[in-house]
Design a protein around this motif. Structure first.
Motif, PDB file in Angstrom:
ATOM      1  N   LYS A  46       0.767  -1.214  -0.083  1.00 43.25           N
ATOM      2  CA  LYS A  46       0.066  -0.025  -0.060  1.00 43.25           C
ATOM      3  C   LYS A  46       0.649   1.274   0.014  1.00 43.25           C
ATOM      4  O   LYS A  46       1.916   1.315   0.837  1.00 43.25           O
ATOM      5  CB  LYS A  46      -0.486  -0.131   1.225  1.00 43.25           C
ATOM      6  CG  LYS A  46      -1.933  -1.240   1.327  1.00 43.25           C
ATOM      7  CD  LYS A  46      -3.204  -0.819   0.685  1.00 43.25           C
ATOM      8  CE  LYS A  46      -4.056   0.355   1.425  1.00 43.25           C
ATOM      9  NZ  LYS A  46      -5.368   0.354   0.961  1.00 43.25           N
ATOM     10  N   PHE A  47       0.579   2.127  -0.704  1.00 43.12           N
ATOM     11  CA  PHE A  47       1.254   3.530  -0.723  1.00 43.12           C
ATOM     12  C   PHE A  47       0.355   4.513   0.329  1.00 43.12           C
ATOM     13  O   PHE A  47      -0.893   4.317   0.566  1.00 43.12           O
ATOM     14  CB  PHE A  47       1.136   4.348  -2.114  1.00 43.12           C
ATOM     15  CG  PHE A  47       1.906   3.841  -3.229  1.00 43.12           C
ATOM     16  CD1 PHE A  47       3.255   4.610  -3.158  1.00 43.12           C
ATOM     17  CD2 PHE A  47       1.648   2.930  -4.018  1.00 43.12           C
ATOM     18  CE1 PHE A  47       4.144   3.898  -4.129  1.00 43.12           C
ATOM     19  CE2 PHE A  47       2.230   2.506  -5.070  1.00 43.12           C
ATOM     20  CZ  PHE A  47       3.799   3.046  -4.977  1.00 43.12           C
ATOM     21  N   THR A  83       2.150 -14.914   9.417  1.00 41.50           N
ATOM     22  CA  THR A  83       1.858 -13.981   8.224  1.00 41.50           C
ATOM     23  C   THR A  83       1.216 -12.772   8.559  1.00 41.50           C
ATOM     24  O   THR A  83       0.086 -12.816   9.188  1.00 41.50           O
ATOM     25  CB  THR A  83       1.245 -15.000   7.143  1.00 41.50           C
ATOM     26  OG1 THR A  83       1.827 -15.983   6.961  1.00 41.50           O
ATOM     27  CG2 THR A  83       1.104 -14.158   5.791  1.00 41.50           C
ATOM     28  N   VAL A  84       1.737 -11.801   7.966  1.00 42.42           N
ATOM     29  CA  VAL A  84       0.887 -10.487   8.048  1.00 42.42           C
ATOM     30  C   VAL A  84       0.045 -10.386   6.623  1.00 42.42           C
ATOM     31  O   VAL A  84       0.826 -10.278   5.704  1.00 42.42           O
ATOM     32  CB  VAL A  84       1.758  -9.160   7.975  1.00 42.42           C
ATOM     33  CG1 VAL A  84       1.048  -7.995   8.212  1.00 42.42           C
ATOM     34  CG2 VAL A  84       2.883  -9.618   9.396  1.00 42.42           C
ATOM     35  N   TRP A  85      -1.231 -10.599   6.875  1.00 44.05           N
ATOM     36  CA  TRP A  85      -2.038 -10.678   5.615  1.00 44.05           C
ATOM     37  C   TRP A  85      -2.219  -9.550   4.987  1.00 44.05           C
ATOM     38  O   TRP A  85      -2.553  -9.252   3.703  1.00 44.05           O
ATOM     39  CB  TRP A  85      -3.456 -11.436   6.022  1.00 44.05           C
ATOM     40  CG  TRP A  85      -3.188 -12.771   6.143  1.00 44.05           C
ATOM     41  CD1 TRP A  85      -3.395 -13.456   7.385  1.00 44.05           C
ATOM     42  CD2 TRP A  85      -2.837 -14.001   5.391  1.00 44.05           C
ATOM     43  NE1 TRP A  85      -3.226 -15.050   7.133  1.00 44.05           N
ATOM     44  CE2 TRP A  85      -2.670 -15.108   5.826  1.00 44.05           C
ATOM     45  CE3 TRP A  85      -2.258 -13.763   3.700  1.00 44.05           C
ATOM     46  CZ2 TRP A  85      -2.420 -16.220   5.422  1.00 44.05           C
ATOM     47  CZ3 TRP A  85      -2.035 -15.274   3.318  1.00 44.05           C
ATOM     48  CH2 TRP A  85      -2.040 -16.264   4.140  1.00 44.05           C
ATOM     49  N   THR A  86      -2.593  -8.328   5.895  1.00 40.44           N
ATOM     50  CA  THR A  86      -2.996  -6.941   5.097  1.00 40.44           C
ATOM     51  C   THR A  86      -2.672  -5.693   6.299  1.00 40.44           C
ATOM     52  O   THR A  86      -2.171  -6.159   7.362  1.00 40.44           O
ATOM     53  CB  THR A  86      -4.405  -7.209   5.534  1.00 40.44           C
ATOM     54  OG1 THR A  86      -5.130  -5.914   5.153  1.00 40.44           O
ATOM     55  CG2 THR A  86      -4.955  -7.625   6.777  1.00 40.44           C
ATOM     56  N   VAL A  87      -2.476  -4.706   5.603  1.00 40.97           N
ATOM     57  CA  VAL A  87      -2.087  -3.577   6.050  1.00 40.97           C
ATOM     58  C   VAL A  87      -2.961  -2.191   5.375  1.00 40.97           C
ATOM     59  O   VAL A  87      -3.432  -2.362   4.430  1.00 40.97           O
ATOM     60  CB  VAL A  87      -0.526  -2.971   6.150  1.00 40.97           C
ATOM     61  CG1 VAL A  87       0.148  -3.899   6.533  1.00 40.97           C
ATOM     62  CG2 VAL A  87      -0.075  -2.998   4.350  1.00 40.97           C
ATOM     63  N   ASP A  88      -3.302  -1.265   6.219  1.00 36.37           N
ATOM     64  CA  ASP A  88      -3.514   0.127   5.849  1.00 36.37           C
ATOM     65  C   ASP A  88      -3.091   1.266   6.556  1.00 36.37           C
ATOM     66  O   ASP A  88      -2.669   0.748   7.745  1.00 36.37           O
ATOM     67  CB  ASP A  88      -5.149  -0.033   5.868  1.00 36.37           C
ATOM     68  CG  ASP A  88      -5.833   1.032   4.913  1.00 36.37           C
ATOM     69  OD1 ASP A  88      -5.147   1.587   3.787  1.00 36.37           O
ATOM     70  OD2 ASP A  88      -7.065   1.187   5.027  1.00 36.37           O
ATOM     71  N   ILE A  89      -2.951   2.220   5.890  1.00 34.90           N
ATOM     72  CA  ILE A  89      -2.463   3.747   6.459  1.00 34.90           C
ATOM     73  C   ILE A  89      -3.372   4.955   6.638  1.00 34.90           C
ATOM     74  O   ILE A  89      -4.124   4.583   5.474  1.00 34.90           O
ATOM     75  CB  ILE A  89      -1.076   3.964   5.787  1.00 34.90           C
ATOM     76  CG1 ILE A  89      -0.383   2.785   5.476  1.00 34.90           C
ATOM     77  CG2 ILE A  89      -0.601   5.182   6.237  1.00 34.90           C
ATOM     78  CD1 ILE A  89      -0.284   2.010   4.218  1.00 34.90           C
ATOM     79  N   ASP A  90      -3.807   5.444   7.684  1.00 33.52           N
ATOM     80  CA  ASP A  90      -4.640   6.532   7.486  1.00 33.52           C
ATOM     81  C   ASP A  90      -3.836   7.587   6.708  1.00 33.52           C
ATOM     82  O   ASP A  90      -2.910   7.624   6.183  1.00 33.52           O
ATOM     83  CB  ASP A  90      -4.995   7.073   9.149  1.00 33.52           C
ATOM     84  CG  ASP A  90      -3.473   7.485   9.757  1.00 33.52           C
ATOM     85  OD1 ASP A  90      -2.537   8.008   9.026  1.00 33.52           O
ATOM     86  OD2 ASP A  90      -3.702   8.002  10.880  1.00 33.52           O
ATOM     87  N   SER A  91      -4.774   8.473   6.603  1.00 32.94           N
ATOM     88  CA  SER A  91      -4.730   9.734   5.410  1.00 32.94           C
ATOM     89  C   SER A  91      -3.559  10.882   5.824  1.00 32.94           C
ATOM     90  O   SER A  91      -2.808  11.101   5.284  1.00 32.94           O
ATOM     91  CB  SER A  91      -5.825  10.415   5.205  1.00 32.94           C
ATOM     92  OG  SER A  91      -6.449  11.120   6.335  1.00 32.94           O
ATOM     93  N   GLU A  92      -3.064  10.794   6.958  1.00 33.30           N
ATOM     94  CA  GLU A  92      -2.184  11.437   7.686  1.00 33.30           C
ATOM     95  C   GLU A  92      -0.821  10.740   7.767  1.00 33.30           C
ATOM     96  O   GLU A  92       0.349  11.514   7.909  1.00 33.30           O
ATOM     97  CB  GLU A  92      -2.440  12.187   9.218  1.00 33.30           C
ATOM     98  CG  GLU A  92      -3.820  12.933   9.055  1.00 33.30           C
ATOM     99  CD  GLU A  92      -4.137  13.416  10.646  1.00 33.30           C
ATOM    100  OE1 GLU A  92      -3.436  12.998  11.587  1.00 33.30           O
ATOM    101  OE2 GLU A  92      -5.018  14.347  10.533  1.00 33.30           O
ATOM    102  N   SER A  93      -0.876   9.575   7.583  1.00 35.78           N
ATOM    103  CA  SER A  93       0.361   8.994   7.570  1.00 35.78           C
ATOM    104  C   SER A  93       0.708   8.715   9.284  1.00 35.78           C
ATOM    105  O   SER A  93       1.982   8.764   9.375  1.00 35.78           O
ATOM    106  CB  SER A  93       1.379   9.483   6.598  1.00 35.78           C
ATOM    107  OG  SER A  93       1.387   9.160   5.403  1.00 35.78           O
ATOM    108  N   ARG A  94      -0.066   8.877  10.117  1.00 34.95           N
ATOM    109  CA  ARG A  94       0.445   8.767  11.531  1.00 34.95           C
ATOM    110  C   ARG A  94       0.152   7.329  12.066  1.00 34.95           C
ATOM    111  O   ARG A  94       0.918   6.827  12.809  1.00 34.95           O
ATOM    112  CB  ARG A  94      -0.745   9.605  12.231  1.00 34.95           C
ATOM    113  CG  ARG A  94      -0.600   9.664  13.800  1.00 34.95           C
ATOM    114  CD  ARG A  94      -1.545  10.687  14.388  1.00 34.95           C
ATOM    115  NE  ARG A  94      -1.430  10.603  15.835  1.00 34.95           N
ATOM    116  CZ  ARG A  94      -2.215  10.907  16.829  1.00 34.95           C
ATOM    117  NH1 ARG A  94      -3.453  11.453  16.147  1.00 34.95           N
ATOM    118  NH2 ARG A  94      -2.147  10.825  18.137  1.00 34.95           N
TER     119      ARG A  94
END
Length: 363
Positions: A46-47, A83-94
């Motif tokens: 994810k970017f 296993t790390v299956w999934t990630v997400d990042i908030d809009s502030e990159s915090r």
């Protein structure tokens, strides 16, 4: 946090009308080819919202963060025991959230790499996603060992350092019928869109757990990925049935269909340009008996409007498991079964070409 390097490729191998010119990378960038991103296969990349950071997770239990422009590894997020299956990042990159086979949902500080809070469940967490204003996280837990597939929504307390979180979910329900595999918040508050093992795509009200709409025949096999448009009004799904589709997130109407000859693991929407990127390949268990070309381990570019394939990019030595596109559309990244992350930067011909005439894309 530890440091290293990412594989970054600037050479494109298109055979289509819009990108006939090869970009030659500088020697300093090519020297990064010798450093794989992970020791095992990639599960999701994810970017962040600005696109300067790229996050990758893998079966090697590690989450990495990279500078997307040069491939330098900024650090790792250590602590998962599966296993790390999934990630997400908030809009502030915090904040970063991750879901793992160690049955945990974890909240991380992006800047420090510290795990701020851990939620524990009876089964593995297969998908996580922030809502539009970063105040909630939805997660899917696996159906296994007598436990049903479950969808939980947690309120994220953004006060202080983020370590003060509620242990209990705000909403909890078990989706009807086939287990959910992917999910995301839509533009409408408290409504999520889900993809399922049966191929179904559905809309749920997380407050009531009610399935408010569904398309049972969206796909004929498991939905492997779901990525939203920037405004969350439509999404693209990929499936093992070798098809990707664009759906309206309000009524689940199928808008476009892209039919390939290989099982698909990921699909992404290119901003500013009328393209959909698809990745997949022959199942990993059969890869050793198949050449790279026969295995179809290529990123495929399809015209979003005309539903025709316009280009391919080679590189991976196994199925492509995950694809992400820079928010500005200047590059894309792919993660494969081979353990490599590859970042491809587009040259000028990609942005100037009009293979089917002028088609304006508004995001």
């Amino acid at each position: 946090m530890s440091f290293g390097s990412l594989i970054i490729l600037l050479t494109l191998d298109f055979r289509d009308p819009f990108c006939c010119k090869v970009v030659h990378p500088s020697p300093s960038l090519y020297s990064l080819l010798k450093f794989p991103g992970h020791e095992r296969s990639l599960t999701q990349i994810k970017f962040n919202a600005e696109g300067d950071l790229l996050f990758s997770c893998s079966k090697d239990h590690v989450i990495n963060v990279w500078y997307s422009h040069n491939g330098e590894r900024l650090g790792t997020y250590d602590g998962n025991n599966g296993t790390v299956w999934t990630v997400d990042i908030d809009s502030e990159s915090r904040f970063l959230v991750s879901g793992s086979a160690d049955n945990t949902l974890r909240l991380w500080s992006v800047a420090s790499g510290k795990c701020l809070y851990t939620w524990e469940f009876p089964t593995a967490v297969k998908r996580v996603a922030f809502n539009e204003d970063d105040t909630k996280v939805v997660c899917i837990t696996e159906q296994r060992m007598g436990y049903q597939c479950a969808i939980r929504v947690f309120d994220i307390n953004r006060e202080g350092d983020g370590s003060d979180q509620s242990e209990e979910p705000e909403f909890f329900f078990n989706p009807i019928g086939s287990k959910a595999t992917v999910c995301a918040f839509t533009l409408i508050p408290n409504i999520i869109i889900t993809g399922h093992e049966s191929g179904k795509v559905a809309l749920f009200n997380v407050k009531t757990g009610e399935e408010i709409d569904n398309n049972e025949r969206a796909h004929s096999d498991v939905v492997t990925d779901l990525q939203l448009s920037k405004d969350r009004t439509y999404c693209v799904t990929s499936s093992k049935d070798k098809i990707a589709r664009i759906h309206d997130t309000k009524n689940l109407m199928v808008i476009k269909t892209y039919t390939t000859e290989t099982p698909l693991n990921s699909a992404a929407l290119a901003p500013t340009r009328p393209y959909v990127l698809l990745g997949g390949g022959q199942e990993a268990m059969n890869v050793t008996t198949t050449s790279m070309r026969q295995g179809k381990f290529e990123t495929r570019f399809w015209h979003k409007v005309y539903e025709e394939e316009v280009g391919r990019v080679k590189g991976h030595f196994g199925p492509i498991n995950t694809i992400a596109i820079h928010p500005a559309g200047t590059c894309y990244a792919s993660g494969g079964e081979d353990g490599f992350v590859r970042v491809h930067h587009f040259d000028d011909s990609y942005f100037k070409a009009q293979p089917y005439g002028t088609v304006d894309i508004e995001d």
